[in-house]
Design a protein around this motif. Sequence first.
Motif, short mmCIF file in Angstrom:
data_model
loop_
_atom_site.label_atom_id
_atom_site.label_comp_id
_atom_site.label_asym_id
_atom_site.label_seq_id
_atom_site.Cartn_x
_atom_site.Cartn_y
_atom_site.Cartn_z
N ASP A 103 -20.51 -62.78 -10.55
CA ASP A 103 -20.54 -61.32 -10.43
C ASP A 103 -21.61 -60.87 -9.44
O ASP A 103 -21.36 -60.06 -8.54
CB ASP A 103 -20.83 -60.67 -11.79
N TYR A 107 -21.07 -59.11 -5.55
CA TYR A 107 -21.53 -57.75 -5.23
C TYR A 107 -22.59 -57.73 -4.13
O TYR A 107 -22.85 -56.67 -3.56
CB TYR A 107 -22.07 -57.07 -6.49
N GLU A 181 -30.93 -49.16 -6.29
CA GLU A 181 -30.03 -50.11 -6.96
C GLU A 181 -30.76 -50.87 -8.08
O GLU A 181 -30.16 -51.15 -9.12
CB GLU A 181 -29.46 -51.11 -5.94
N GLU A 184 -30.93 -48.65 -11.07
CA GLU A 184 -29.63 -48.63 -11.73
C GLU A 184 -29.40 -49.90 -12.53
O GLU A 184 -28.83 -49.86 -13.63
CB GLU A 184 -28.51 -48.46 -10.68
N HIS A 188 -28.70 -50.13 -16.71
CA HIS A 188 -27.36 -50.53 -17.15
C HIS A 188 -27.42 -51.91 -17.81
O HIS A 188 -28.47 -52.56 -17.84
CB HIS A 188 -26.38 -50.55 -15.97
N TYR A 190 -24.78 -55.58 -18.92
CA TYR A 190 -23.56 -56.35 -18.72
C TYR A 190 -23.12 -56.33 -17.25
O TYR A 190 -23.93 -56.52 -16.35
CB TYR A 190 -22.45 -55.85 -19.66
N SER A 191 -21.83 -56.11 -17.00
CA SER A 191 -21.32 -56.24 -15.64
C SER A 191 -21.90 -55.19 -14.70
O SER A 191 -22.10 -55.45 -13.51
CB SER A 191 -19.79 -56.16 -15.63
N SER A 192 -22.16 -53.98 -15.22
CA SER A 192 -22.74 -52.93 -14.36
C SER A 192 -24.13 -53.32 -13.89
O SER A 192 -24.52 -53.06 -12.74
CB SER A 192 -22.80 -51.60 -15.12
N GLN A 193 -24.90 -53.95 -14.75
CA GLN A 193 -26.24 -54.41 -14.35
C GLN A 193 -26.13 -55.46 -13.26
O GLN A 193 -26.88 -55.43 -12.26
CB GLN A 193 -26.97 -54.99 -15.56
N GLU A 195 -23.72 -55.82 -11.13
CA GLU A 195 -23.27 -55.17 -9.91
C GLU A 195 -24.45 -54.59 -9.13
O GLU A 195 -24.61 -54.83 -7.93
CB GLU A 195 -22.28 -54.05 -10.22
N HIS A 196 -25.30 -53.83 -9.80
CA HIS A 196 -26.41 -53.18 -9.11
C HIS A 196 -27.46 -54.18 -8.64
O HIS A 196 -28.06 -54.00 -7.57
CB HIS A 196 -27.03 -52.10 -10.00
#
Length: 336
Positions: A103, A107, A181, A184, A188, A190-193, A195-196
């Motif tokens: 992941d 990103y 980022e 962020e 956040h 899981y996946s959002s963490q 991503e950032h």
Amino acid sequence: MRTQQERDAKAALKNLWKKYPVRKERDGNDFVFTLANERAKGGVTDTERDEFSTAGKAVAHGFAKENGNRKQISAEWYGSTHKDMTRWTLEKNFDLYDYEVDDIVEYSPKPDTDPCPCDYSVFDSKDMPDWIADAIKTGLNEFAHHYGHYYDPDAYTVDLCCGITISFGGMGGAPEFCEYEMAEAENHSYSSQREHLGRALHYVQDVSVPLHAGMALEQMNFEIDCDWDGCEVIDPYYDLHYEYEKWVRENFHSGENLVDDYDSLWAWNSDPSDCVYQVAAEATDQAYEVFHLMKENGTDIGSWNSTDYNDLVEATANPVFHAGAYTHALVDQIYG
């Protein structure tokens, strides 16, 4: 007369373009076609998966035909250097699950096509007219993918004409983008963490390229042309910038194996903006030499004499060394 396969491929492409518009971007001497940000919401349907497969087979067939029916042609992934840097740091230094690594890696190149929406000032100087700031911003966009992917900590003085000069310091927005980022990522999970975090790594890695951290006005070939519609920068050194980036990418895991320098230092730093600053400061020191080596020798780096080539390798290795250290520092803020 068209074959049924040709008709199917054409129909598939027309349907896909309605939901997934394509944007053309310059990458050195090449143009890269990438998915635009403005697309319909929703996941990929089974029908669309079949259409992607149909279109992909048509493209592969066309490439092979143009290549004498050889099958060695493949697409080169845009942002591969970011993926290489990110994966190397994560797999060598952190105990993460494979899906977590994947992941973050995927990103890390995203800001090249989807910049962060953070709010910041392009320049610190309040004395700079908007039209000058806009012209410089446009110039950075042309060769650095986006002005947020560049940062030069040095001070500059621009001689406009007629004895008028404008001074300012700190060109580019990479520190602010990285800080946004990382904030962020902290807010956040899981996946959002992931991503950032991946997106934050992009900025500290970008400024490790000397031409993302220095010689901005020279790369812009800074000459402002103004008319009643506004001002613009004339003739930036596109090819010089992109061919150097391409050489770095091609020598990361092979050739000069810059990964050896990338992996030889760790750093701990809890300030994302300062992480970018520290890497950019090292890269800036090498920017003058890299720019003039490229400008004087041309973009066919493999044909250079050994002295200039070795100077380029040395000027590149030190900033890459710091990119590894501060990529580690950012990841450690989340997973340390």
